[in-house]
Design a protein around this motif. Structure first.
Motif, PDB file in Angstrom:
ATOM      1  N   GLN A  53     -23.732  33.884  70.158  1.00  0.00           N
ATOM      2  CA  GLN A  53     -25.126  34.154  69.788  1.00  0.00           C
ATOM      3  C   GLN A  53     -25.192  35.151  68.632  1.00  0.00           C
ATOM      4  N   ILE A  54     -24.369  36.186  68.710  1.00  0.00           N
ATOM      5  CA  ILE A  54     -24.346  37.186  67.639  1.00  0.00           C
ATOM      6  C   ILE A  54     -23.911  36.547  66.329  1.00  0.00           C
ATOM      7  N   GLY A  55     -22.902  35.698  66.377  1.00  0.00           N
ATOM      8  CA  GLY A  55     -22.438  35.012  65.174  1.00  0.00           C
ATOM      9  C   GLY A  55     -23.520  34.142  64.551  1.00  0.00           C
ATOM     10  N   ARG A  56     -24.241  33.398  65.399  1.00  0.00           N
ATOM     11  CA  ARG A  56     -25.334  32.562  64.878  1.00  0.00           C
ATOM     12  C   ARG A  56     -26.426  33.432  64.255  1.00  0.00           C
ATOM     13  N   LEU A  57     -26.749  34.527  64.935  1.00  0.00           N
ATOM     14  CA  LEU A  57     -27.788  35.405  64.401  1.00  0.00           C
ATOM     15  C   LEU A  57     -27.359  36.055  63.091  1.00  0.00           C
ATOM     16  N   ARG A  58     -26.097  36.396  62.965  1.00  0.00           N
ATOM     17  CA  ARG A  58     -25.625  36.980  61.697  1.00  0.00           C
ATOM     18  C   ARG A  58     -25.772  35.988  60.557  1.00  0.00           C
ATOM     19  N   SER A  59     -25.502  34.726  60.838  1.00  0.00           N
ATOM     20  CA  SER A  59     -25.692  33.694  59.807  1.00  0.00           C
ATOM     21  C   SER A  59     -27.164  33.588  59.431  1.00  0.00           C
ATOM     22  N   GLN A  60     -28.030  33.621  60.442  1.00  0.00           N
ATOM     23  CA  GLN A  60     -29.469  33.562  60.176  1.00  0.00           C
ATOM     24  C   GLN A  60     -29.931  34.792  59.402  1.00  0.00           C
ATOM     25  N   LEU A  61     -29.363  35.955  59.737  1.00  0.00           N
ATOM     26  CA  LEU A  61     -29.707  37.189  59.044  1.00  0.00           C
ATOM     27  C   LEU A  61     -29.343  37.095  57.563  1.00  0.00           C
ATOM     28  N   GLN A  62     -28.147  36.618  57.296  1.00  0.00           N
ATOM     29  CA  GLN A  62     -27.705  36.490  55.912  1.00  0.00           C
ATOM     30  C   GLN A  62     -28.638  35.560  55.133  1.00  0.00           C
ATOM     31  N   LEU A  63     -29.010  34.453  55.747  1.00  0.00           N
ATOM     32  CA  LEU A  63     -29.902  33.506  55.093  1.00  0.00           C
ATOM     33  C   LEU A  63     -31.279  34.123  54.853  1.00  0.00           C
ATOM     34  N   ALA A  64     -31.786  34.855  55.834  1.00  0.00           N
ATOM     35  CA  ALA A  64     -33.094  35.500  55.673  1.00  0.00           C
ATOM     36  C   ALA A  64     -33.073  36.510  54.532  1.00  0.00           C
ATOM     37  N   VAL A  65     -32.005  37.276  54.418  1.00  0.00           N
ATOM     38  CA  VAL A  65     -31.895  38.255  53.329  1.00  0.00           C
ATOM     39  C   VAL A  65     -31.818  37.539  51.987  1.00  0.00           C
ATOM     40  N   GLU A  66     -31.025  36.461  51.926  1.00  0.00           N
ATOM     41  CA  GLU A  66     -30.919  35.705  50.677  1.00  0.00           C
ATOM     42  C   GLU A  66     -32.270  35.148  50.245  1.00  0.00           C
ATOM     43  N   ARG A  67     -33.096  34.769  51.220  1.00  0.00           N
ATOM     44  CA  ARG A  67     -34.428  34.223  50.924  1.00  0.00           C
ATOM     45  C   ARG A  67     -35.480  35.321  50.777  1.00  0.00           C
ATOM     46  N   GLU A  68     -35.035  36.571  50.898  1.00  0.00           N
ATOM     47  CA  GLU A  68     -35.906  37.730  50.795  1.00  0.00           C
ATOM     48  C   GLU A  68     -37.000  37.722  51.859  1.00  0.00           C
ATOM     49  N   GLU A  69     -36.651  37.245  53.050  1.00  0.00           N
ATOM     50  CA  GLU A  69     -37.550  37.256  54.209  1.00  0.00           C
ATOM     51  C   GLU A  69     -37.201  38.498  55.027  1.00  0.00           C
ATOM     52  N   GLU A  71     -38.920  40.835  56.753  1.00  0.00           N
ATOM     53  CA  GLU A  71     -39.447  41.068  58.099  1.00  0.00           C
ATOM     54  C   GLU A  71     -38.673  40.242  59.118  1.00  0.00           C
ATOM     55  N   ARG A  72     -38.398  38.999  58.771  1.00  0.00           N
ATOM     56  CA  ARG A  72     -37.606  38.132  59.657  1.00  0.00           C
ATOM     57  C   ARG A  72     -36.198  38.703  59.800  1.00  0.00           C
ATOM     58  N   ALA A  73     -35.622  39.168  58.710  1.00  0.00           N
ATOM     59  CA  ALA A  73     -34.281  39.747  58.740  1.00  0.00           C
ATOM     60  C   ALA A  73     -34.238  40.967  59.665  1.00  0.00           C
ATOM     61  N   ALA A  74     -35.277  41.789  59.612  1.00  0.00           N
ATOM     62  CA  ALA A  74     -35.329  42.979  60.474  1.00  0.00           C
ATOM     63  C   ALA A  74     -35.400  42.577  61.945  1.00  0.00           C
ATOM     64  N   ARG A  81     -28.560  43.789  67.429  1.00  0.00           N
ATOM     65  CA  ARG A  81     -28.278  45.090  68.041  1.00  0.00           C
ATOM     66  C   ARG A  81     -28.436  45.043  69.556  1.00  0.00           C
ATOM     67  N   ALA A  82     -29.472  44.350  70.030  1.00  0.00           N
ATOM     68  CA  ALA A  82     -29.697  44.245  71.475  1.00  0.00           C
ATOM     69  C   ALA A  82     -28.555  43.477  72.146  1.00  0.00           C
ATOM     70  N   LEU A  83     -28.113  42.397  71.521  1.00  0.00           N
ATOM     71  CA  LEU A  83     -27.008  41.613  72.090  1.00  0.00           C
ATOM     72  C   LEU A  83     -25.708  42.406  72.062  1.00  0.00           C
ATOM     73  N   GLU A  84     -25.482  43.159  70.984  1.00  0.00           N
ATOM     74  CA  GLU A  84     -24.276  43.988  70.910  1.00  0.00           C
ATOM     75  C   GLU A  84     -24.283  45.051  72.005  1.00  0.00           C
ATOM     76  N   GLU A  85     -25.449  45.590  72.305  1.00  0.00           N
ATOM     77  CA  GLU A  85     -25.560  46.581  73.386  1.00  0.00           C
ATOM     78  C   GLU A  85     -25.279  45.918  74.736  1.00  0.00           C
ATOM     79  N   GLN A  86     -25.790  44.713  74.928  1.00  0.00           N
ATOM     80  CA  GLN A  86     -25.495  43.973  76.167  1.00  0.00           C
ATOM     81  C   GLN A  86     -23.993  43.761  76.306  1.00  0.00           C
ATOM     82  N   ARG A  87     -23.348  43.401  75.206  1.00  0.00           N
ATOM     83  CA  ARG A  87     -21.908  43.166  75.231  1.00  0.00           C
ATOM     84  C   ARG A  87     -21.166  44.448  75.597  1.00  0.00           C
ATOM     85  N   ARG A  88     -21.560  45.576  75.003  1.00  0.00           N
ATOM     86  CA  ARG A  88     -20.920  46.859  75.329  1.00  0.00           C
ATOM     87  C   ARG A  88     -21.089  47.192  76.812  1.00  0.00           C
TER      88      ARG A  88
END
Length: 109
Positions: A53-69, A71-74, A81-88
């Protein structure tokens, strides 16, 4: 290809390349997707799924930043961050369980 349709089996690895354009349709119809998800080994538990899930979201994050979206990127960043905390937390819980199962003992003096 007709042999594959009747048996569901290919003759060799080259068949995958030869019938590639047909496979997408078949796999989507049978499995609902062309992406293999597989099963999660018991010893990994949910950590593997969280990593995916984190990997998929990172890909989506990169795409959102490239598209200058931004708010979506945030929002995606916050999900990561929430998923990483769950993993920890799961990793810490697993370590505690392992310590209970295998307590360390100090030899007598």
């Amino acid at each position: 290809y007709e042999n594959f349709r009747s048996t569901g089996l290919f003759g060799c690895s080259e068949c995958y390349k030869a019938f590639d354009r047909h496979l997408d349709q078949v796999l989507r119809r049978i499995q609902g997707s062309t992406e293999h998800t597989g099963k999660v080994p018991v010893r990994i538990g949910g950590a593997g799924e969280l990593d995916r899930q984190i990997g998929r979201l990172r890909s989506q994050l990169q795409l959102a930043v490239e598209r200058e979206e931004y708010e979506r990127a945030a929002a995606i960043r916050d999900q990561i961050r929430a998923l990483e905390e769950q993993r920890r937390q799961k990793e810490a819980q697993k370590e505690q369980e392992e310590k209970k199962e295998h307590p360390t003992t100090t030899p007598p003096r």
